[in-house]
Design a protein around this motif. Structure first.
Motif, mmCIF file in Angstrom:
data_model
loop_
_atom_site.group_PDB
_atom_site.id
_atom_site.type_symbol
_atom_site.label_atom_id
_atom_site.label_comp_id
_atom_site.label_asym_id
_atom_site.label_seq_id
_atom_site.Cartn_x
_atom_site.Cartn_y
_atom_site.Cartn_z
ATOM 1 N N ALA A 31 -13.244 11.103 -35.409
ATOM 2 C CA ALA A 31 -12.697 12.436 -35.722
ATOM 3 C C ALA A 31 -11.258 12.374 -36.226
ATOM 4 O O ALA A 31 -10.917 13.061 -37.202
ATOM 5 C CB ALA A 31 -12.815 13.361 -34.515
ATOM 6 N N PRO A 32 -10.387 11.552 -35.629
ATOM 7 C CA PRO A 32 -9.006 11.500 -36.132
ATOM 8 C C PRO A 32 -8.898 10.926 -37.552
ATOM 9 O O PRO A 32 -7.871 11.098 -38.200
ATOM 10 C CB PRO A 32 -8.291 10.574 -35.146
ATOM 11 C CG PRO A 32 -9.120 10.621 -33.909
ATOM 12 C CD PRO A 32 -10.533 10.797 -34.386
ATOM 13 N N CYS A 33 -9.946 10.280 -38.036
ATOM 14 C CA CYS A 33 -9.926 9.735 -39.397
ATOM 15 C C CYS A 33 -10.199 10.809 -40.451
ATOM 16 O O CYS A 33 -9.885 10.625 -41.623
ATOM 17 C CB CYS A 33 -10.973 8.628 -39.543
ATOM 18 S SG CYS A 33 -10.674 7.191 -38.498
ATOM 19 N N MET A 34 -10.803 11.924 -40.037
ATOM 20 C CA MET A 34 -11.154 12.988 -40.977
ATOM 21 C C MET A 34 -9.911 13.817 -41.287
ATOM 22 O O MET A 34 -9.274 14.350 -40.378
ATOM 23 C CB MET A 34 -12.247 13.876 -40.378
ATOM 24 C CG MET A 34 -12.747 14.951 -41.323
ATOM 25 S SD MET A 34 -13.530 14.347 -42.823
ATOM 26 C CE MET A 34 -15.021 13.632 -42.191
ATOM 27 N N PRO A 36 -5.712 7.192 -32.468
ATOM 28 C CA PRO A 36 -5.008 7.294 -33.730
ATOM 29 C C PRO A 36 -4.598 8.738 -33.992
ATOM 30 O O PRO A 36 -5.259 9.661 -33.541
ATOM 31 C CB PRO A 36 -6.032 6.812 -34.769
ATOM 32 C CG PRO A 36 -7.350 6.919 -34.094
ATOM 33 C CD PRO A 36 -7.103 6.818 -32.627
ATOM 34 N N PRO A 37 -3.486 8.941 -34.710
ATOM 35 C CA PRO A 37 -3.062 10.319 -34.999
ATOM 36 C C PRO A 37 -4.063 10.992 -35.929
ATOM 37 O O PRO A 37 -4.748 10.331 -36.702
ATOM 38 C CB PRO A 37 -1.706 10.131 -35.687
ATOM 39 C CG PRO A 37 -1.746 8.750 -36.243
ATOM 40 C CD PRO A 37 -2.624 7.947 -35.314
ATOM 41 N N ALA A 38 -4.133 12.310 -35.839
ATOM 42 C CA ALA A 38 -5.033 13.066 -36.706
ATOM 43 C C ALA A 38 -4.549 12.933 -38.159
ATOM 44 O O ALA A 38 -3.354 12.878 -38.421
ATOM 45 C CB ALA A 38 -5.052 14.530 -36.302
ATOM 46 N N ALA A 39 -5.513 12.869 -39.064
ATOM 47 C CA ALA A 39 -5.172 12.765 -40.480
ATOM 48 C C ALA A 39 -4.637 14.104 -40.972
ATOM 49 O O ALA A 39 -5.006 15.158 -40.475
ATOM 50 C CB ALA A 39 -6.410 12.369 -41.265
ATOM 51 N N LYS A 40 -3.761 14.060 -41.977
ATOM 52 C CA LYS A 40 -3.168 15.270 -42.529
ATOM 53 C C LYS A 40 -4.234 16.028 -43.332
ATOM 54 O O LYS A 40 -5.140 15.431 -43.889
ATOM 55 C CB LYS A 40 -2.020 14.901 -43.459
ATOM 56 C CG LYS A 40 -0.843 14.310 -42.731
ATOM 57 C CD LYS A 40 0.247 13.955 -43.706
ATOM 58 C CE LYS A 40 1.385 13.271 -42.963
ATOM 59 N NZ LYS A 40 2.384 12.730 -43.870
ATOM 60 N N PHE A 93 -10.971 9.858 -45.626
ATOM 61 C CA PHE A 93 -11.668 9.501 -44.388
ATOM 62 C C PHE A 93 -12.021 8.013 -44.405
ATOM 63 O O PHE A 93 -11.768 7.293 -43.434
ATOM 64 C CB PHE A 93 -12.937 10.344 -44.218
ATOM 65 C CG PHE A 93 -13.818 9.876 -43.092
ATOM 66 C CD1 PHE A 93 -13.498 10.169 -41.774
ATOM 67 C CD2 PHE A 93 -14.967 9.142 -43.340
ATOM 68 C CE1 PHE A 93 -14.305 9.736 -40.728
ATOM 69 C CE2 PHE A 93 -15.781 8.712 -42.309
ATOM 70 C CZ PHE A 93 -15.443 9.005 -40.995
ATOM 71 N N ALA A 94 -12.601 7.547 -45.507
ATOM 72 C CA ALA A 94 -12.994 6.134 -45.620
ATOM 73 C C ALA A 94 -11.785 5.218 -45.481
ATOM 74 O O ALA A 94 -11.845 4.204 -44.773
ATOM 75 C CB ALA A 94 -13.705 5.891 -46.951
ATOM 76 N N ASN A 95 -10.676 5.568 -46.140
ATOM 77 C CA ASN A 95 -9.461 4.745 -46.038
ATOM 78 C C ASN A 95 -8.916 4.734 -44.614
ATOM 79 O O ASN A 95 -8.503 3.695 -44.106
ATOM 80 C CB ASN A 95 -8.404 5.233 -47.022
ATOM 81 C CG ASN A 95 -8.783 4.949 -48.458
ATOM 82 O OD1 ASN A 95 -9.571 4.045 -48.744
ATOM 83 N ND2 ASN A 95 -8.248 5.727 -49.374
ATOM 84 N N ASN A 96 -8.913 5.907 -43.952
ATOM 85 C CA ASN A 96 -8.437 5.981 -42.571
ATOM 86 C C ASN A 96 -9.343 5.171 -41.643
ATOM 87 O O ASN A 96 -8.866 4.487 -40.737
ATOM 88 C CB ASN A 96 -8.373 7.435 -42.095
ATOM 89 C CG ASN A 96 -7.315 8.243 -42.822
ATOM 90 O OD1 ASN A 96 -6.408 7.703 -43.441
ATOM 91 N ND2 ASN A 96 -7.450 9.554 -42.771
ATOM 92 N N LEU A 97 -10.646 5.263 -41.865
ATOM 93 C CA LEU A 97 -11.606 4.527 -41.040
ATOM 94 C C LEU A 97 -11.442 3.020 -41.230
ATOM 95 O O LEU A 97 -11.429 2.260 -40.253
ATOM 96 C CB LEU A 97 -13.036 4.959 -41.371
ATOM 97 C CG LEU A 97 -14.147 4.324 -40.543
ATOM 98 C CD1 LEU A 97 -13.991 4.652 -39.055
ATOM 99 C CD2 LEU A 97 -15.512 4.805 -41.039
ATOM 100 N N LYS A 98 -11.282 2.575 -42.472
ATOM 101 C CA LYS A 98 -11.074 1.144 -42.742
ATOM 102 C C LYS A 98 -9.800 0.649 -42.055
ATOM 103 O O LYS A 98 -9.779 -0.444 -41.490
ATOM 104 C CB LYS A 98 -11.004 0.889 -44.249
ATOM 105 C CG LYS A 98 -12.337 1.019 -44.941
ATOM 106 C CD LYS A 98 -12.177 0.901 -46.444
ATOM 107 C CE LYS A 98 -13.462 1.291 -47.146
ATOM 108 N NZ LYS A 98 -13.304 1.380 -48.601
#
Length: 185
Positions: free
Chosen positions: A27-30, A175-179, A141-146
């Motif tokens: 969820a924090p990657c989204m 991990p911090p929530a994505a912007k 999302f994909a970049n954050n997940l990687k």
């Protein structure tokens, strides 16, 4: 409206499936998403912020896994949310599946059916803007997940070199929530 997106994960399909089914972890990657409550193993409450053109939207709602097929690594998710300012709502049904990809990785294919209602539907009137925004969200999302997978792999490798982590070591922070993502980005 319907649209398709895909992204790759640097893990074999079985591992990628395990990671993607761990909602607390992903969820924090989204971009713009926040998990607010775990109702049970198939229902989650959350918030998501997104910009469509000049308008910032914030939806609160429920995400439900309607179907999960672990053997074939496919799932169907239903999401319902209402804008916090009462401007309308969004309903989405997304099905996704994982396939083998080059170099031992996995490809995640996502098909989404999205319905916007109320004045929110006017903001994203151009299907192209919504599809572009969805593609940007998937890419981020994909970049954050990687990046998260790489951090987790580095931490695992570091711990594997130690017999036992020091007792004073703090627990890893989530991990911090994505912007939020913008349709103008």
């Amino acid at each position: 409206m319907e649209f398709d997106n895909s992204f790759e994960v640097p893990l074999p399909p079985a591992q990628a499936w395990t990671v993607l089914m761990d909602i607390r972890r992903i969820a924090p990657c989204m971009p713009g998403a926040e998990l607010t409550d775990v109702v049970d193993d198939r229902n989650y409450k959350g918030k998501v912020a997104v910009r469509l053109g000049p308008v910032a939207l914030a939806f609160a709602g429920l995400v439900t896994f309607e179907e999960i097929d672990n053997a074939n690594r496919t799932a169907c998710v239903k999401a319902q949310g209402t804008d916090s300012k009462g401007r309308g709502g969004a309903n989405a049904v997304a099905s996704f599946r994982i396939e083998d990809a080059a170099a031992g990785g996995s490809k995640v294919l996502v098909h989404t059916e999205l319905t916007l209602s109320g004045s929110v539907a006017q903001y994203g009137r151009g299907v192209g803007m919504i599809q572009t925004t969805a593609a940007q969200i998937m890419n981020q999302f994909a970049n954050n997940l990687k990046a998260q997978i790489a951090r987790d792999g580095a931490a695992s490798n570091q711990l594997a070199g130690q017999a036992q982590p020091p007792p004073s070591a703090p627990a890893a922070a989530p991990p911090p929530a994505a912007k939020p993502i913008s349709g103008f980005s």
